[in-house]
Design an enzyme around this catalytic site. Structure first.
Site, mmCIF file in Angstrom:
data_model
loop_
_atom_site.group_PDB
_atom_site.id
_atom_site.type_symbol
_atom_site.label_atom_id
_atom_site.label_comp_id
_atom_site.label_asym_id
_atom_site.label_seq_id
_atom_site.Cartn_x
_atom_site.Cartn_y
_atom_site.Cartn_z
ATOM 1 N N LYS A 1 -32.082 -50.777 17.823
ATOM 2 C CA LYS A 1 -31.579 -49.387 17.600
ATOM 3 C C LYS A 1 -30.269 -49.291 16.895
ATOM 4 O O LYS A 1 -30.294 -48.231 16.129
ATOM 5 C CB LYS A 1 -31.448 -48.865 19.198
ATOM 6 C CG LYS A 1 -32.893 -48.619 19.838
ATOM 7 C CD LYS A 1 -32.877 -48.342 21.291
ATOM 8 C CE LYS A 1 -34.273 -48.144 21.590
ATOM 9 N NZ LYS A 1 -34.438 -47.742 23.257
ATOM 10 N N GLN B 1 -30.444 -47.375 28.110
ATOM 11 C CA GLN B 1 -31.617 -48.171 27.903
ATOM 12 C C GLN B 1 -32.369 -48.603 29.175
ATOM 13 O O GLN B 1 -31.670 -48.831 30.207
ATOM 14 C CB GLN B 1 -31.287 -49.666 27.296
ATOM 15 C CG GLN B 1 -32.303 -50.500 26.911
ATOM 16 C CD GLN B 1 -33.357 -49.855 25.830
ATOM 17 O OE1 GLN B 1 -33.096 -49.153 25.101
ATOM 18 N NE2 GLN B 1 -34.357 -50.430 25.927
ATOM 19 N N ASP C 1 -33.921 -39.293 24.077
ATOM 20 C CA ASP C 1 -35.061 -39.794 24.456
ATOM 21 C C ASP C 1 -36.063 -38.609 24.926
ATOM 22 O O ASP C 1 -37.274 -39.065 25.218
ATOM 23 C CB ASP C 1 -34.881 -40.519 25.928
ATOM 24 C CG ASP C 1 -34.871 -42.085 25.312
ATOM 25 O OD1 ASP C 1 -35.245 -42.738 24.539
ATOM 26 O OD2 ASP C 1 -33.841 -42.817 26.010
#
Ligand code: GUN
Length: 281
Positions: free
Chosen positions: A51, A95, A118
């Site tokens: 990422k 995460q 997200d």
């Protein structure tokens, strides 16, 4: 035919790079993503590294915060609150999964909707359900881009989603419904799952069971997207038994190389969208 995520993502990444240059010229700053990781899970560490590398590739700034397993939950929440109030930061990503003992829901609740890259927050999921999407969970969004890439008109098709997680199965079903598919969601309590999968023109599998879907469960000519990433005897494999399923399909995504690379490009897409929205408040 195989659908390689990397190939599909290349187009999106190019667009993001061009738009990022424009953003930087217009606002004299770079879009910025903050990533938080807790614990030492090697798979999560790899995802986070990818990422951060993705950010560099398209011209974003990134901030990364690593916490040891056992760090007080409050300390992580304080970090999120400070990033939420930091004007340089456009997106905040924690995460998942978090190590045992952390209250995922409580921690994620501190990410403001405007920085929820997200698309996990209740209000962003609500907007998706109302077909007024803001940020949308990256993996299912990536699957939609892969379906688009096939050039097949999916309106009116039978789409079956295996798995009902908040991060993949549920938003996946919503995206397919918004795209006018007839959607069925199957899960661990579904009886006679193959009765459903055999009718699927589009089959998206996200259950985390290695090689669960076999050739006899799949309709001839189906499009099969395998979201699973399982490690068996040190080798990566999906939730679909590729060897028996692929001969029956019109399109299938492999593991590795399928959905995985899409997820990062969608995250960068969401981050740029958040950055633009914050500048145009
Ligand atoms: N872990 C696996 N997939 C994801 C994702 O899309 N977002 C976050 N935050 N964690 C993940």
């Amino acid at each position: 035919m195989l659908i390689y995520g990397k190939e599909v993502a290349a187009n999106t990444l190019e667009k993001i790079t061009v738009e990022t240059q424009r953003f930087c010229e217009k606002y004299s700053r770079k879009p910025t993503l903050a990533v938080i990781i807790v614990g030492e899970d090697p798979a999560s560490q790899t995802y986070v590294r990818n990422k951060i590398n993705g950010c560099k590739q398209v011209g974003f700034d990134s901030l990364s915060y690593e916490y040891a397993d056992g760090t007080q939950q409050e300390e992580i929440i304080e970090r999120i609150k400070s990033l939420a109030n930091d004007d340089r930061v456009d997106g905040i990503l924690v995460q998942l999964p978090l190590p045992k003992g952390y209250d995922e829901e409580k921690i994620l609740a501190n990410i403001p909707d405007s920085k929820d890259v997200d698309g996990f927050n209740a209000s962003n999921i609500g907007c998706l359900c109302l077909n007024r999407p803001r940020t949308v969970s990256c993996t299912p969004l990536g699957v939609m881009h892969m379906l688009e890439y096939t050039g097949v008109d999916i309106a009116g098709k039978n789409a079956v989603v295996l798995g009902r997680s908040n991060t993949v199965g549920k938003p996946m079903a919503m995206l397919l419904l918004n795209a006018n598919c007839t959607v069925t969601v199957c899960h661990s309590k579904t009886q006679n799952i193959s009765d459903f999968t055999k009718k699927a023109d589009i089959l998206v599998v996200a259950i985390g069971k290695p090689k669960f879907v076999t050739g006899d469960m799949v309709k001839d000519g189906a499009i099969v997207i395998d979201v699973g990433i399982n490690r068996v005897d040190g080798k990566l494999c999906g939730d679909v038994d590729f060897d028996s399923v692929s001969p029956k399909t019109s399109y299938i995504s492999p593991v590795p190389g399928g959905v995985g690379p899409m997820t990062i490009s969608m995250l960068l897409y969401n981050t740029l969208m958040c950055a633009k929205a914050r500048e145009n408040k």
